[in-house]
Scaffold this active site. Structure first.
Site, short mmCIF file in Angstrom:
data_model
loop_
_atom_site.label_atom_id
_atom_site.label_comp_id
_atom_site.label_asym_id
_atom_site.label_seq_id
_atom_site.Cartn_x
_atom_site.Cartn_y
_atom_site.Cartn_z
N GLY A 71 -15.27 35.79 18.13
CA GLY A 71 -16.21 36.11 19.19
C GLY A 71 -17.56 35.42 19.01
N SER A 72 -18.04 35.37 17.78
CA SER A 72 -19.36 34.77 17.54
C SER A 72 -19.36 33.30 17.95
CB SER A 72 -19.75 34.89 16.05
OG SER A 72 -19.79 36.23 15.67
N ASN A 152 -20.86 47.37 21.90
CA ASN A 152 -20.13 47.72 20.68
C ASN A 152 -20.64 48.98 20.00
OD1 ASN A 152 -22.15 45.53 20.56
ND2 ASN A 152 -22.05 45.87 18.36
N GLN A 180 -15.58 43.61 23.20
CA GLN A 180 -15.17 45.01 23.16
C GLN A 180 -14.32 45.42 24.37
OE1 GLN A 180 -15.61 47.29 20.72
NE2 GLN A 180 -16.79 45.93 19.40
N HIS A 202 -9.54 40.37 16.41
CA HIS A 202 -9.51 41.51 15.46
C HIS A 202 -10.06 42.81 16.06
CE1 HIS A 202 -13.78 41.74 13.83
NE2 HIS A 202 -13.83 40.57 14.42
N THR A 238 -7.46 21.20 13.26
CA THR A 238 -6.06 21.63 13.39
C THR A 238 -6.02 23.09 13.80
OG1 THR A 238 -5.46 20.04 11.71
CG2 THR A 238 -3.87 21.81 12.15
N CYS A 325 -27.26 46.30 11.23
CA CYS A 325 -26.32 45.79 10.23
C CYS A 325 -26.32 46.78 9.09
CB CYS A 325 -26.77 44.43 9.76
SG CYS A 325 -26.87 43.28 11.10
#
Ligand SMILES: *Cc1c(COP(=O)(O)O)cnc(C)c1O
Length: 397
Positions: A71-72, A152, A180, A202, A238, A325
């Site tokens: 996502g980032s 989130n 989300q 994820h 790749t 965080c």
């Protein structure tokens, strides 16, 4: 690790279907999709089938899906693209909200240093923007509107279709961080007039380190990583075939089970709200209706969210505080401050996010455990003592 896992907005367990879909690509079909031999070409076929399946889940076309590391990266790529092409036309104004993920906010701070002007729309007490505010903010210099689909921390869902319409009318690119939302609620890039969208595997029972960006056909797209010709020459390297196949399996599964999952976890989440709201001097954060079905977020006055988390962890519950965080940061969450919570209240927050693996027994255990832990923390808190003795006044109720 046998714990009650209620941190699904942080990351999720991989589903069995996802793991099984991935395994052959590690030691059987391990060819490079750019190779011309049969094993490479078979890997390529699976990669393209995954792209097609993923595209269908958000009503996109295959060639509008670009695989990324998560996502980032997709957030960074969309912003860099819009800014690069905006600047060529002398457009250097961006509109966003005060409650975006740091992948957006920190990227925009860099853009501000480079001379871009950024408008942060307020989200009010319910955590949702007002369309009139967006209408007023758009001007002839606006090159990008980037507004998250669902938050989130507090789970609030923005009026994405109305935002898309407004951007289309004004001929402005519209990016949404839908990390989300994808796999959790209905996302339709065509109906919602989305130009760019970010997603991450994820967050819906897929692997970590893989995601995708949707870029509407005809939108400008800047080459993000230079090198080989992968991803339509836009993002070299790749391809992570196993992870992409796992992401596609996880997303197809999540979308096909969406209604069933919601019908199971929403009542469990609502039970958490109903029972934990009985704790005196507490507050539900974020809109009660317009929110993700798996998101619970509440504040309890007179306690520290960090202490609450540690004690819950001792009781085998994996939760998250509302704080930014969480690790080491003592600043309260920018999201909770943006919905108007005073610092003291923002500090005492708890986020619980459920998944299809959450059981009613686990929720009952949490409902039994949280009130006693809150009570214990209040008993040993000097602030609570002052509140009770009337030396300070309560902010909540
Ligand atoms: C998790 C998350 C991200 C980051 O995704 P990664 O794949 O971990 O880079 C971005 N935005 C939101 C809203 C998220 O919840």
């Amino acid at each position: 690790m046998d714990c009650i896992y209620l941190d699904n907005a942080g990351t999720t367990k991989m589903s069995d279907k996802c793991i099984n879909a991935m395994l052959p690509f590690y030691n059987q079909i391990y060819g490079n999709p750019s190779s011309l031999h049969t094993m490479g070409q078979i890997a390529k076929e699976h990669l393209e089938k995954a792209r097609q399946d993923i595209a269908k889940c958000i009503n996109a076309d295959n060639n509008e899906i670009y695989f990324t590391s998560g996502g980032s990266e997709a957030d960074n790529w969309a912003i860099e693209t819009a800014c690069k092409f905006g600047k060529l036309k002398g457009k250097t104004h961006i509109i966003t909200t005060a409650i975006e993920h740091h992948a957006i906010l920190h990227t925009l701070q860099e853009k501000q240093k480079q001379g871009f002007e950024v408008t942060y729309l307020p989200v009010y007490e319910n955590g949702i923007i007002k369309i009139e505010d967006l209408k007023k903010a758009i001007n002839s210099k606006t090159c990008l509107v980037t507004i998250m689909f669902a938050n989130n921390e507090i789970g609030t869902i923005q009026p994405i279709k109305q935002i898309g319409e407004l951007c289309k009318t004004n001929n402005v690119l519209f990016h949404t961080d839908a990390v989300q939302a994808v796999g959790h609620i209905n996302v339709d890039v065509k109906e919602m007039n989305i130009s760019f969208l970010s997603s991450s595997a994820h967050k819906y029972h897929g692997p970590k380190g893989v995601g995708f960006m949707y870029a509407k056909k005809g939108s400008p797209l800047f080459n993000f990583i230079n090198g080989g010709a992968q991803e339509g020459n836009k993002r070299a390297g790749t391809e992570n075939v196993a992870s992409v196949v796992g992401m596609s399996a996880a997303l197809v599964e999540a979308v096909s089970e969406m209604q069933k999952t919601e019908s199971i976890i929403k009542p469990l989440r609502d039970k958490l709200f109903a029972e934990l709201s009985k704790i005196p001097h507490s507050k539900i954060n974020g809109d009660k209706q317009q929110r993700l079905p798996n998101n619970f977020n509440m504040s309890f006055e007179g306690i520290e969210g960090e202490s609450l988390l540690l004690l819950l962890n001792d009781k085998n519950i994996c939760a998250s505080s509302g704080s930014a965080c969480t690790s080491g940061s003592l600043d309260p969450s920018h999201v909770l401050l943006a919905i108007g919570l005073p610092h003291e209240v923002a500090h005492g927050s708890l986020r619980l996010t459920l998944s299809k693996y959450t059981t009613p027994q686990e929720i009952d255990y949490v409902i039994k455990t949280v009130p006693s832990v809150v009570e214990y923390l209040r008993k040993i808190s000097p602030v609570w003592d002052e509140l009770e003795k009337g030396k300070r006044s309560f902010i909540l109720k």
